[in-house]
Design a protein around this motif. Structure first.
Motif, PDB file in Angstrom:
ATOM      1  N   PRO A  36       0.842  -1.204   0.000  1.00 35.78           N
ATOM      2  CA  PRO A  36       0.000   0.000   0.000  1.00 35.78           C
ATOM      3  C   PRO A  36       0.875   1.252   0.000  1.00 35.78           C
ATOM      4  O   PRO A  36       2.060   1.190   0.364  1.00 35.78           O
ATOM      5  CB  PRO A  36      -0.794  -0.137   1.304  1.00 35.78           C
ATOM      6  N   PRO A  37       0.300   2.375  -0.365  1.00 38.92           N
ATOM      7  CA  PRO A  37       1.092   3.620  -0.463  1.00 38.92           C
ATOM      8  C   PRO A  37       1.272   4.298   0.894  1.00 38.92           C
ATOM      9  O   PRO A  37       1.102   5.505   1.014  1.00 38.92           O
ATOM     10  CB  PRO A  37       0.246   4.477  -1.423  1.00 38.92           C
ATOM     11  N   PHE A  38       1.592   3.535   1.917  1.00 37.72           N
ATOM     12  CA  PHE A  38       1.846   4.106   3.237  1.00 37.72           C
ATOM     13  C   PHE A  38       2.677   3.125   4.060  1.00 37.72           C
ATOM     14  O   PHE A  38       2.761   1.936   3.741  1.00 37.72           O
ATOM     15  CB  PHE A  38       0.541   4.453   3.966  1.00 37.72           C
ATOM     16  N   VAL A  39       3.296   3.648   5.112  1.00 40.40           N
ATOM     17  CA  VAL A  39       4.034   2.800   6.047  1.00 40.40           C
ATOM     18  C   VAL A  39       3.027   2.032   6.894  1.00 40.40           C
ATOM     19  O   VAL A  39       2.096   2.624   7.461  1.00 40.40           O
ATOM     20  CB  VAL A  39       4.963   3.654   6.937  1.00 40.40           C
ATOM     21  N   ILE A  40       3.181   0.734   6.996  1.00 38.68           N
ATOM     22  CA  ILE A  40       2.186  -0.115   7.642  1.00 38.68           C
ATOM     23  C   ILE A  40       2.458  -0.197   9.142  1.00 38.68           C
ATOM     24  O   ILE A  40       3.568  -0.528   9.570  1.00 38.68           O
ATOM     25  CB  ILE A  40       2.202  -1.524   7.036  1.00 38.68           C
ATOM     26  N   THR A  41       1.451   0.105   9.932  1.00 43.86           N
ATOM     27  CA  THR A  41       1.553   0.009  11.385  1.00 43.86           C
ATOM     28  C   THR A  41       1.627  -1.454  11.811  1.00 43.86           C
ATOM     29  O   THR A  41       1.012  -2.321  11.197  1.00 43.86           O
ATOM     30  CB  THR A  41       0.329   0.686  12.029  1.00 43.86           C
ATOM     31  N   ASP A  42       2.350  -1.715  12.899  1.00 45.57           N
ATOM     32  CA  ASP A  42       2.462  -3.087  13.397  1.00 45.57           C
ATOM     33  C   ASP A  42       1.115  -3.603  13.881  1.00 45.57           C
ATOM     34  O   ASP A  42       0.310  -2.862  14.463  1.00 45.57           O
ATOM     35  CB  ASP A  42       3.462  -3.160  14.557  1.00 45.57           C
ATOM     36  N   TRP A  43       0.863  -4.880  13.655  1.00 43.08           N
ATOM     37  CA  TRP A  43      -0.326  -5.554  14.164  1.00 43.08           C
ATOM     38  C   TRP A  43      -0.214  -5.667  15.683  1.00 43.08           C
ATOM     39  O   TRP A  43       0.882  -5.907  16.206  1.00 43.08           O
ATOM     40  CB  TRP A  43      -0.435  -6.940  13.534  1.00 43.08           C
ATOM     41  N   PRO A  44      -1.298  -5.493  16.438  1.00 45.87           N
ATOM     42  CA  PRO A  44      -1.227  -5.584  17.908  1.00 45.87           C
ATOM     43  C   PRO A  44      -0.669  -6.931  18.371  1.00 45.87           C
ATOM     44  O   PRO A  44      -0.964  -7.974  17.797  1.00 45.87           O
ATOM     45  CB  PRO A  44      -2.686  -5.422  18.339  1.00 45.87           C
ATOM     46  N   VAL A  45       0.138  -6.874  19.402  1.00 48.86           N
ATOM     47  CA  VAL A  45       0.739  -8.101  19.936  1.00 48.86           C
ATOM     48  C   VAL A  45      -0.311  -8.957  20.629  1.00 48.86           C
ATOM     49  O   VAL A  45      -0.311 -10.188  20.524  1.00 48.86           O
ATOM     50  CB  VAL A  45       1.880  -7.753  20.914  1.00 48.86           C
ATOM     51  N   ALA A  46      -1.220  -8.318  21.362  1.00 43.66           N
ATOM     52  CA  ALA A  46      -2.241  -9.055  22.108  1.00 43.66           C
ATOM     53  C   ALA A  46      -3.433  -8.146  22.359  1.00 43.66           C
ATOM     54  O   ALA A  46      -3.340  -6.922  22.252  1.00 43.66           O
ATOM     55  CB  ALA A  46      -1.675  -9.569  23.436  1.00 43.66           C
ATOM     56  N   VAL A  47      -4.559  -8.764  22.697  1.00 44.09           N
ATOM     57  CA  VAL A  47      -5.761  -8.024  23.082  1.00 44.09           C
ATOM     58  C   VAL A  47      -6.146  -8.444  24.493  1.00 44.09           C
ATOM     59  O   VAL A  47      -5.714  -9.506  24.962  1.00 44.09           O
ATOM     60  CB  VAL A  47      -6.930  -8.293  22.108  1.00 44.09           C
ATOM     61  N   PRO A  48      -6.943  -7.632  25.203  1.00 42.76           N
ATOM     62  CA  PRO A  48      -7.357  -8.020  26.550  1.00 42.76           C
ATOM     63  C   PRO A  48      -8.080  -9.365  26.530  1.00 42.76           C
ATOM     64  O   PRO A  48      -8.879  -9.625  25.626  1.00 42.76           O
ATOM     65  CB  PRO A  48      -8.290  -6.884  26.968  1.00 42.76           C
ATOM     66  N   PRO A  49      -7.806 -10.223  27.499  1.00 40.39           N
ATOM     67  CA  PRO A  49      -8.474 -11.531  27.521  1.00 40.39           C
ATOM     68  C   PRO A  49      -9.964 -11.380  27.806  1.00 40.39           C
ATOM     69  O   PRO A  49     -10.386 -10.414  28.463  1.00 40.39           O
ATOM     70  CB  PRO A  49      -7.756 -12.272  28.664  1.00 40.39           C
TER      71      PRO A  49
END
Length: 231
Positions: A36-49
């Motif tokens: 994509p024509p942008f810098v890609i943000t990192d995917w979240p490491v974890a979500v609240p259980p």
């Protein structure tokens, strides 16, 4: 370009026509696509259980249905899901958009259910919503629900590609799954059933005329595809 409601319905029906096959949404196809024509943000490491919750049990009261588990989405996340619902299944001559009809409530209840498939969806949908806001802020300085319509459309375009680059694979898979849940929720509503002309749960006056020739033809085609013979 965001798929139309009709295109999205066709997308889901393609999956439903292959009940015994391992079906992969188009955007999950393997390969190295154009980034994509942008810098890609990192995917979240974890979500609240998820909090401890009970399911319906062995004998749910279908005459007085209720949701026995706590819901997941925050007010802002629910608003974002409804906004996405209107973008993916927009209003047309038949009905309002999916978001206006409250598809966010369906998604919230679904991902909050304490069952394995829904728990998997919960992690994916929550991670995706967190990523979407983070990517929106990185690009435009505001959460997804606060950026301009053209900016939302551009970001959604990047989430509907057929061969995402490696770092976009999870965001694209998130949007594929959310789109599936939108279709599932919308077309279970009266407005959705009316939109596609569904009359299967309506009473038929008089003697039952039997399935239509079109239905029989479809049934035979499905049996043939599964290498089964009609009896």
């Amino acid at each position: 370009m965001t798929p139309s409601r009709r295109e999205t319905l066709q997308w889901m029906m393609t999956a439903a026509a292959l009940p015994f096959a391992r079906w992969t949404p188009p955007a999950m196809a393997a390969g190295q696509g154009t980034p994509p024509p942008f810098v890609i943000t990192d995917w979240p490491v974890a979500v609240p259980p998820p909090p401890p919750a009970q399911g319906y049990g062995r004998d749910p009261d279908l005459m007085a249905p209720k949701v026995p588990w706590p819901l997941t989405l925050t007010t802002a996340q629910r608003a974002t899901v409804d906004l996405l619902g209107d973008l993916i299944l927009p209003a047309d001559a038949q009905s309002p958009g999916a978001g206006k009809l409250g598809v966010g409530a369906f998604v919230d209840e679904w991902i909050s259910a304490p069952y394995p498939a829904q728990r998997t969806d919960r992690e994916q949908i929550l991670s995706g919503l967190i990523w979407l806001d983070a990517q929106s802020r990185a690009l435009h300085g505001a959460a997804f629900d606060a950026i301009a319509p053209a900016q939302r459309a551009s970001l959604l375009d990047a989430l509907t590609v057929t061969a995402p680059v490696a770092k976009m694979a999870k965001p694209v898979a998130f949007m594929d799954r959310l789109r599936y849940l939108f279709v599932l929720g919308f077309y279970s509503l009266p407005e959705g059933k009316a939109d596609m002309g569904f009359i299967g749960d309506q009473p038929t006056p008089g003697d039952y005329p039997g399935p239509s020739p079109e239905a029989l033809t479809h049934f035979k085609d499905v049996l043939a595809a599964l290498d089964l013979a009609a009896s």
